[in-house]
Design a protein around this motif. Structure first.
Motif, PDB file in Angstrom:
ATOM      1  N   GLU A   1       0.826  -1.207   0.000  1.00 11.37           N
ATOM      2  CA  GLU A   1       0.000   0.000   0.000  1.00 11.37           C
ATOM      3  C   GLU A   1       0.868   1.267   0.000  1.00 11.37           C
ATOM      4  N   GLY A   2       0.521   2.207  -0.859  1.00 12.44           N
ATOM      5  CA  GLY A   2       1.264   3.480  -0.903  1.00 12.44           C
ATOM      6  C   GLY A   2       2.539   3.419  -1.726  1.00 12.44           C
ATOM      7  N   GLN A   3       2.899   2.248  -2.258  1.00 15.66           N
ATOM      8  CA  GLN A   3       4.150   2.132  -3.030  1.00 15.66           C
ATOM      9  C   GLN A   3       3.930   2.290  -4.529  1.00 15.66           C
ATOM     10  N   GLY A   4       2.679   2.478  -4.946  1.00 19.09           N
ATOM     11  CA  GLY A   4       2.387   2.690  -6.366  1.00 19.09           C
ATOM     12  C   GLY A   4       2.647   1.468  -7.239  1.00 19.09           C
ATOM     13  N   LYS A   5       2.543   0.283  -6.657  1.00 23.59           N
ATOM     14  CA  LYS A   5       2.750  -0.922  -7.475  1.00 23.59           C
ATOM     15  C   LYS A   5       1.421  -1.367  -8.088  1.00 23.59           C
ATOM     16  N   THR A   6       1.472  -1.861  -9.336  1.00 27.37           N
ATOM     17  CA  THR A   6       0.240  -2.384  -9.958  1.00 27.37           C
ATOM     18  C   THR A   6       0.408  -3.861 -10.299  1.00 27.37           C
ATOM     19  N   PHE A   7      -0.704  -4.573 -10.147  1.00 27.49           N
ATOM     20  CA  PHE A   7      -0.709  -6.025 -10.341  1.00 27.49           C
ATOM     21  C   PHE A   7      -1.745  -6.344 -11.410  1.00 27.49           C
ATOM     22  N   ILE A   8      -1.280  -6.923 -12.503  1.00 28.00           N
ATOM     23  CA  ILE A   8      -2.167  -7.202 -13.646  1.00 28.00           C
ATOM     24  C   ILE A   8      -2.381  -8.718 -13.730  1.00 28.00           C
ATOM     25  N   PRO A   9      -3.644  -9.179 -13.622  1.00 26.28           N
ATOM     26  CA  PRO A   9      -3.870 -10.627 -13.736  1.00 26.28           C
ATOM     27  C   PRO A   9      -3.492 -11.119 -15.136  1.00 26.28           C
ATOM     28  N   ALA A  10      -2.773 -12.230 -15.210  1.00 20.03           N
ATOM     29  CA  ALA A  10      -2.436 -12.814 -16.513  1.00 20.03           C
ATOM     30  C   ALA A  10      -3.726 -13.305 -17.171  1.00 20.03           C
ATOM     31  N   PRO A  11      -3.819 -13.154 -18.501  1.00 18.71           N
ATOM     32  CA  PRO A  11      -5.072 -13.514 -19.177  1.00 18.71           C
ATOM     33  C   PRO A  11      -5.181 -15.014 -19.464  1.00 18.71           C
ATOM     34  N   PRO A  12      -6.381 -15.563 -19.265  1.00 24.06           N
ATOM     35  CA  PRO A  12      -6.605 -16.942 -19.690  1.00 24.06           C
ATOM     36  C   PRO A  12      -6.840 -17.000 -21.190  1.00 24.06           C
ATOM     37  N   ASP A  13      -6.982 -18.210 -21.705  1.00 27.55           N
ATOM     38  CA  ASP A  13      -7.083 -18.456 -23.131  1.00 27.55           C
ATOM     39  C   ASP A  13      -8.279 -17.786 -23.793  1.00 27.55           C
ATOM     40  N   SER A  14      -9.418 -17.773 -23.091  1.00 22.28           N
ATOM     41  CA  SER A  14     -10.611 -17.191 -23.703  1.00 22.28           C
ATOM     42  C   SER A  14     -11.115 -16.056 -22.821  1.00 22.28           C
ATOM     43  N   ALA A  15     -12.145 -15.361 -23.307  1.00  9.69           N
ATOM     44  CA  ALA A  15     -12.644 -14.208 -22.563  1.00  9.69           C
ATOM     45  C   ALA A  15     -13.579 -14.652 -21.444  1.00  9.69           C
ATOM     46  N   CYS A  16     -13.058 -15.409 -20.495  1.00  7.66           N
ATOM     47  CA  CYS A  16     -13.877 -15.890 -19.373  1.00  7.66           C
ATOM     48  C   CYS A  16     -13.179 -15.490 -18.082  1.00  7.66           C
ATOM     49  N   ALA A  17     -13.843 -15.760 -16.963  1.00  5.66           N
ATOM     50  CA  ALA A  17     -13.188 -15.493 -15.668  1.00  5.66           C
ATOM     51  C   ALA A  17     -12.525 -16.776 -15.174  1.00  5.66           C
ATOM     52  N   CYS A  18     -12.023 -17.596 -16.148  1.00  9.64           N
ATOM     53  CA  CYS A  18     -11.538 -18.927 -15.730  1.00  9.64           C
ATOM     54  C   CYS A  18     -10.135 -18.895 -15.150  1.00  9.64           C
ATOM     55  N   ASN A  19      -9.553 -17.695 -14.930  1.00 11.03           N
ATOM     56  CA  ASN A  19      -8.335 -17.664 -14.115  1.00 11.03           C
ATOM     57  C   ASN A  19      -8.701 -17.647 -12.626  1.00 11.03           C
ATOM     58  N   GLU A  20     -10.013 -17.594 -12.317  1.00 10.94           N
ATOM     59  CA  GLU A  20     -10.467 -17.720 -10.921  1.00 10.94           C
ATOM     60  C   GLU A  20     -10.748 -19.197 -10.649  1.00 10.94           C
ATOM     61  N   CYS A  21     -10.335 -19.687  -9.480  1.00  8.71           N
ATOM     62  CA  CYS A  21     -10.578 -21.095  -9.163  1.00  8.71           C
ATOM     63  C   CYS A  21     -12.045 -21.257  -8.723  1.00  8.71           C
ATOM     64  N   PRO A  22     -12.841 -21.996  -9.509  1.00  5.77           N
ATOM     65  CA  PRO A  22     -14.267 -22.120  -9.176  1.00  5.77           C
ATOM     66  C   PRO A  22     -14.492 -22.867  -7.862  1.00  5.77           C
ATOM     67  N   HIS A  23     -13.529 -23.674  -7.465  1.00  4.50           N
ATOM     68  CA  HIS A  23     -13.663 -24.427  -6.209  1.00  4.50           C
ATOM     69  C   HIS A  23     -13.426 -23.501  -5.009  1.00  4.50           C
ATOM     70  N   MET A  24     -12.326 -22.762  -5.077  1.00  5.92           N
ATOM     71  CA  MET A  24     -12.026 -21.817  -3.997  1.00  5.92           C
ATOM     72  C   MET A  24     -13.168 -20.807  -3.847  1.00  5.92           C
ATOM     73  N   LYS A  25     -13.733 -20.408  -4.987  1.00  8.45           N
ATOM     74  CA  LYS A  25     -14.745 -19.351  -4.958  1.00  8.45           C
ATOM     75  C   LYS A  25     -16.108 -19.859  -4.496  1.00  8.45           C
ATOM     76  N   LEU A  26     -16.247 -21.174  -4.234  1.00 11.26           N
ATOM     77  CA  LEU A  26     -17.505 -21.670  -3.649  1.00 11.26           C
ATOM     78  C   LEU A  26     -17.664 -21.159  -2.220  1.00 11.26           C
ATOM     79  N   ASN A  27     -16.550 -20.871  -1.571  1.00  7.48           N
ATOM     80  CA  ASN A  27     -16.622 -20.393  -0.181  1.00  7.48           C
ATOM     81  C   ASN A  27     -17.031 -18.920  -0.158  1.00  7.48           C
ATOM     82  N   THR A  28     -17.940 -18.591   0.745  1.00 12.27           N
ATOM     83  CA  THR A  28     -18.381 -17.197   0.898  1.00 12.27           C
ATOM     84  C   THR A  28     -18.425 -16.870   2.389  1.00 12.27           C
ATOM     85  N   LEU A  29     -18.525 -15.578   2.668  1.00 15.19           N
ATOM     86  CA  LEU A  29     -18.618 -15.149   4.072  1.00 15.19           C
ATOM     87  C   LEU A  29     -19.868 -15.746   4.735  1.00 15.19           C
ATOM     88  N   GLU A  30     -20.968 -15.794   3.973  1.00 15.23           N
ATOM     89  CA  GLU A  30     -22.224 -16.352   4.515  1.00 15.23           C
ATOM     90  C   GLU A  30     -22.040 -17.820   4.876  1.00 15.23           C
TER      91      GLU A  30
END
Ligand code: 13P
Ligand code: SF4
Length: 317
Positions: free
Chosen positions: A254-283
């Motif tokens: 924080e405050g260091q002006g660094k930027t983090f760019i997610p590497a792109p997956p093969d197609s225009a999907c959100a498939c660089n997100e792990c669907p298993h990990m994302k099953l967990n929610t705060l609720e």
């Protein structure tokens, strides 16, 4: 849904989770790929090795595991007498699910002289058939400790296996598994992204394909990648792993002006997100603590067999 109905609309979930933590004498462990909210309520955030080490030493009565099934299973193997809760029991992993115990036993039978090294992303059944477990942060160190005259069988991630063959010079028979998230990062799109951000450093997880790893300035576990971007003088980074980790990168710099760019997956999907990990929610986390369910249960005979190679990993790390 029955469970959703039991969340009172006026409840602040952060306060409620804090209250339940005291009530259950619980520790919340979270992997870096979890949603930011889950990372923020966790007592400890780490990579697979750190989470196993933390589970091995915790004095809490209850472990609440925000990650995927094999991680919570490892915590239970190390803590048979503790209550291990998970927000969603269906949070699996393509590597673990793609290597069933019976098929792996038949594969292993073809190589009776081989020392069996299994990546922690596997089921307790596969662990029980292994000589030692590794994670991406200790795999090289552990493989280097295997007697030079023993041939090695490595499962279930072929890309991590190939990376280890290159790093250690050891030959290995590989189980042909892959991570459904990391195998989708596109070499072509990464080259295009690098051209648009010539000063950016590429950091990659060893579960990526070789063509992507060949473009990386740093390869390591989630924790090693985080440490690298924090220590680096560079200002821009392309992140070839699950983007959940960017939350800790942003917090730590924080405050260091660094930027983090997610590497792109093969197609225009959100498939660089792990669907298993994302099953967990705060609720779901809140409900698992309130209902003391779902819980991770294990057959004791299997647990004892799976413990030996995990213990060897912790001793050799
Ligand atoms: P690490 O956190 O050990 O690097 O593992 C990444 C992963 O894919 C977990 O499933
Ligand atoms: Fe498994 Fe890949 Fe998800 Fe990690 S990111 S839990 S290896 S599917």
């Amino acid at each position: 849904m029955v469970q959703a109905a039991s969340i009172h609309p006026t409840h602040d979930l952060f306060d409620e989770i804090e209250r339940l933590k005291q009530e259950l004498n619980a520790v919340i462990l979270a992997h870096y790929y979890q949603d930011a909210d889950l990372q923020d309520v966790a007592d400890f955030i780490g990579d697979s090795l750190q989470l196993a080490q933390e589970a091995a030493k915790t004095e809490a009565d209850t472990i609440v595991f925000c990650g995927v099934h094999f991680m919570a299973e490892t915590a239970k193997i190390l803590n048979p007498d503790k209550l291990v809760l998970v927000p969603d029991l269906k949070a699996g992993c393509s590597l673990a699910d793609g290597c069933p115990g019976d098929a792996f036993a038949r594969f292993k039978a073809k190589y009776p002289d081989h020392f069996v090294v299994s990546y922690v992303n596997c089921s307790a059944e596969v662990k029980a058939l292994s000589d030692v477990i590794v994670t991406s942060s200790n795999a090289k160190k552990i493989v280097e400790q295997i007697p030079a005259d023993r041939p090695i069988l490595f499962a279930p991630d072929q890309h991590l296996g190939r990376y280890l063959i290159k790093e250690t010079g050891r030959e290995m028979v590989l189980w042909p598994g892959t991570c459904q998230v990391h195998e989708l990062f596109s070499e072509k799109k990464l080259i295009q992204l690098k051209a648009r951000h010539p000063a950016a450093l590429v950091v990659a997880h060893p579960e990526c394909e070789k063509t992507v790893l060949d473009l990386a300035d740093h390869i390591g576990s989630t924790r090693a990648i985080l440490n690298f971007v924090v220590a680096s003088e560079a200002k821009e980074f392309i992140i070839a792993t699950e983007p959940g980790i960017i939350h800790q990168m942003e917090k730590a710099t924080e405050g260091q002006g660094k930027t983090f760019i997610p590497a792109p997956p093969d197609s225009a999907c959100a498939c660089n997100e792990c669907p298993h990990m994302k099953l967990n929610t705060l609720e779901k986390l809140y409900l698992s603590m309130k209902l003391k369910s779902p819980r991770l249960e294990m057959d004791e005979v299997l647990r004892v067999k799976a413990l030996a190679p995990i213990q060897r990993m912790l001793d050799w790390s």
